[in-house]
Design an enzyme around this catalytic site. Structure first.
Site, mmCIF file in Angstrom:
data_model
loop_
_atom_site.group_PDB
_atom_site.id
_atom_site.type_symbol
_atom_site.label_atom_id
_atom_site.label_comp_id
_atom_site.label_asym_id
_atom_site.label_seq_id
_atom_site.Cartn_x
_atom_site.Cartn_y
_atom_site.Cartn_z
ATOM 1 C CB CYS A 1 -19.471 -1.806 -19.843
ATOM 2 S SG CYS A 1 -20.182 -2.730 -21.214
ATOM 3 C CB CYS B 1 -15.895 6.191 -17.610
ATOM 4 S SG CYS B 1 -14.412 6.004 -18.630
ATOM 5 C CB CYS B 2 -19.320 2.391 -19.033
ATOM 6 S SG CYS B 2 -18.113 1.344 -18.183
ATOM 7 C CB CYS C 1 -12.368 -1.040 -15.530
ATOM 8 S SG CYS C 1 -12.441 0.764 -15.576
ATOM 9 C CB CYS D 1 -11.292 -0.311 -20.293
ATOM 10 S SG CYS D 1 -12.432 0.185 -21.601
#
Length: 246
Positions: A235, A126-127, A212, A209
């Site tokens: 990240c 995702c990062c 997280c 984010c």
């Protein structure tokens, strides 16, 4: 050499890193920023997260480079408070362009391709999709980038220098605040009456984010609230070692 020099990641030698870090050691953060824009000129980009350190750097940058390029990685899952502080910064510094860098995939497209809540199932991926790849494109054509890393933030950042060889993005990374404490950051914010993210008043020293990022307990390092319950602490933008000896 000034802004017209041809220095870049490939030509900057270990002697250059050593020389400039020794020279910058005696300068204040504002002077380091002034030197960086004089040396790298328009090839220097600031990737700002708009946390407390970011607000300090934006204010310092505004004093030396009115048209500095500032980018924000808009993952589309940031806190509303983060977007609000960006607007307040824009109002305070209307001459500074702030580019909202977008990921290639919308959240819906990411969900269709990788499944729902990728930040829970595969946070590194995702990062990578929403931060690393967009920053890589945003930095294309640049020689150096600014970062608000501080040595005391976490063990993974303890060896950061003013000028670092960033092997991840193949750029030179400039970190003017490495010796600042958290108290130094807030003293500057209050002294200059700067806007800041309201979440800092709710035990969020490090803000990423929304899914997280969590508040931290007293005595924990400032990255403890990121990816709570996992071994992940970065990240990926700063996760590879930034070498200063090669």
């Amino acid at each position: 050499m000034g802004s017209g020099n041809q220095t870049d990641y490939n030509t900057f030698t270990k002697e250059d890193y050593r020389f400039f870090n020794q020279r910058l050691h005696y300068l204040e953060a504002q002077e380091v920023i002034g030197w960086a824009y004089e040396f790298f000129g328009g090839k220097l980009v600031y990737a700002c997260s708009f946390g407390a350190e970011g607000i300090v750097l934006v204010d310092m940058i505004s004093r030396v480079k009115k048209d500095a390029r500032i980018v924000f990685l808009d993952t589309h899952v940031h806190f509303q408070e983060t977007y609000e502080v960006i607007e307040r910064v824009r109002q305070k510094y209307p001459f500074l362009p702030i580019q909202m860098v977008q990921p290639e995939l919308t959240l819906e497209e990411q969900k269709e391709r990788y499944g729902e809540n990728l930040w829970e199932t595969k946070p590194d991926l995702c990062c990578h999709l929403r931060k690393n790849l967009p920053l890589e494109k945003a930095l294309d054509g640049s020689t150096a980038w600014l970062s608000g890393l501080r040595i005391e933030q976490s063990p993974t950042r303890a060896n950061t220098e003013f000028i670092n060889k960033d092997d991840k993005f193949e750029l030179i990374k400039v970190c003017p605040l490495i010796h600042w404490t958290w108290e130094d950051v807030w003293e500057y914010i209050h002294q200059h009456n700067l806007p800041y993210n309201a979440l800092h008043d709710q035990d969020y020293p490090s803000i990423g984010c929304q899914p997280c990022t969590f508040p931290v307990k007293e005595g924990e390092d400032h990255r403890a609230g990121r990816w709570l319950g996992s071994q992940k602490t970065e990240c990926g933008l700063h996760s590879r070692p930034i070498t200063k000896k090669e």
